[in-house]
Design an enzyme around this catalytic site. Structure first.
Site, short mmCIF file in Angstrom:
data_model
loop_
_atom_site.label_atom_id
_atom_site.label_comp_id
_atom_site.label_asym_id
_atom_site.label_seq_id
_atom_site.Cartn_x
_atom_site.Cartn_y
_atom_site.Cartn_z
N CYS A 194 0.84 -1.20 0.00
CA CYS A 194 0.00 0.00 0.00
C CYS A 194 0.87 1.25 0.00
CB CYS A 194 -0.96 0.01 1.19
SG CYS A 194 -0.25 0.52 2.75
N GLU A 195 0.38 2.26 -0.69
CA GLU A 195 1.17 3.48 -0.84
C GLU A 195 1.13 4.35 0.41
OE1 GLU A 195 -1.90 6.54 -3.06
OE2 GLU A 195 -0.73 5.19 -4.30
N HIS A 196 0.26 4.03 1.36
CA HIS A 196 0.14 4.85 2.56
C HIS A 196 1.14 4.46 3.64
CE1 HIS A 196 -4.19 5.26 0.99
NE2 HIS A 196 -3.50 6.30 0.63
N GLN A 207 -5.94 -0.63 -3.23
CA GLN A 207 -6.66 -1.75 -3.84
C GLN A 207 -7.68 -1.28 -4.88
OE1 GLN A 207 -8.07 -4.77 -1.11
NE2 GLN A 207 -9.73 -5.35 -2.47
N HIS A 248 -4.91 -6.27 4.32
CA HIS A 248 -3.97 -5.16 4.31
C HIS A 248 -3.14 -5.16 5.59
CE1 HIS A 248 -5.78 -2.82 0.85
NE2 HIS A 248 -6.61 -3.85 1.01
N CYS A 253 -1.52 -2.85 6.87
CA CYS A 253 -1.70 -1.66 7.69
C CYS A 253 -2.88 -1.81 8.65
CB CYS A 253 -1.87 -0.41 6.82
SG CYS A 253 -3.20 -0.53 5.62
#
Length: 206
Positions: A97-99, A138, A166, A168
């Protein structure tokens, strides 16, 4: 002795990739992160970690160097009059994930209704992996896979459903392991016709 790993798409054993050089600034950044988390990057167990992490991330994000549409460039027009749904179901994948740069692990089902030509079925998985091997969310991953197939195969319909967990959510913050997120994108006949959409979702197991 050669290092080999299993290619989940081809199903064969391939040689491990050669060690790419790691710029010192990248290694230093990882050492800084190790220090910031509370450990000592100069201790024996962590000496080679910056190089390993850097190379691992180059592999995790190999999709940036790949054109997913390339996998759809070779089509087959002799399909014996076949005009039903083509489905590749439960394709395992991993992304990040990009976060939080945490793992996204899941499975995807990709279907299309061909107009007058098809591609080799493994190419659908290759399109997925090319987009997944980037920093992602996603929802965007789902849309990118569907749009790529729609724009380059020009089918009657495309359906993509992705179900993933995920990191995260499972490893930090609210810590809710076992919770999966489902996203879908329907295009063409699967978006416009309720019966066609229900048929493809049933085939996918939803």
């Amino acid at each position: 002795m050669h290092d080999h790993h299993h290619d989940p798409v081809n199903g064969d054993l391939v040689s491990g990739s050669p060690k790419i050089p790691v710029p010192e600034e990248v290694a230093d950044a990882i050492r800084t992160l190790i220090r910031w988390t509370g450990d000592d990057p100069s201790r024996e167990g962590l000496l080679d970690t910056p190089q390993r992490v850097a190379r691992a991330w180059k592999e995790y994000c190999a999709g940036y160097a790949e054109d997913p549409a390339h996998h759809l460039s070779r089509v087959f027009e002799e399909v014996g009059g076949y005009d039903e749904i083509v489905l590749l179901k439960d394709i395992p994948f991993q992304s990040h994930c990009e976060h939080h740069m945490a793992p996204i692990t899941g499975k995807a089902s990709i279907a299309y209704l061909p107009r007058n030509h098809v591609v080799g079925i493994s190419k659908l998985a290759r399109v997925l992996h090319a987009f997944a091997r980037r920093l992602q969310v996603q929802e965007r991953l789902t849309a990118e896979v569907a749009d790529c197939i729609w724009n380059h195969l020009h089918p009657v319909g495309v359906a993509v459903v992705i179900e993933a967990q995920h990191g995260c959510m499972t490893g930090r913050g609210v810590r809710t392991p076992g919770v999966g997120m489902v996203t879908s994108r329907m295009m063409g006949v699967f978006r416009e016709d309720e019966r066609s959409r229900a048929e493809v979702l049933k085939l996918m197991g939803y």
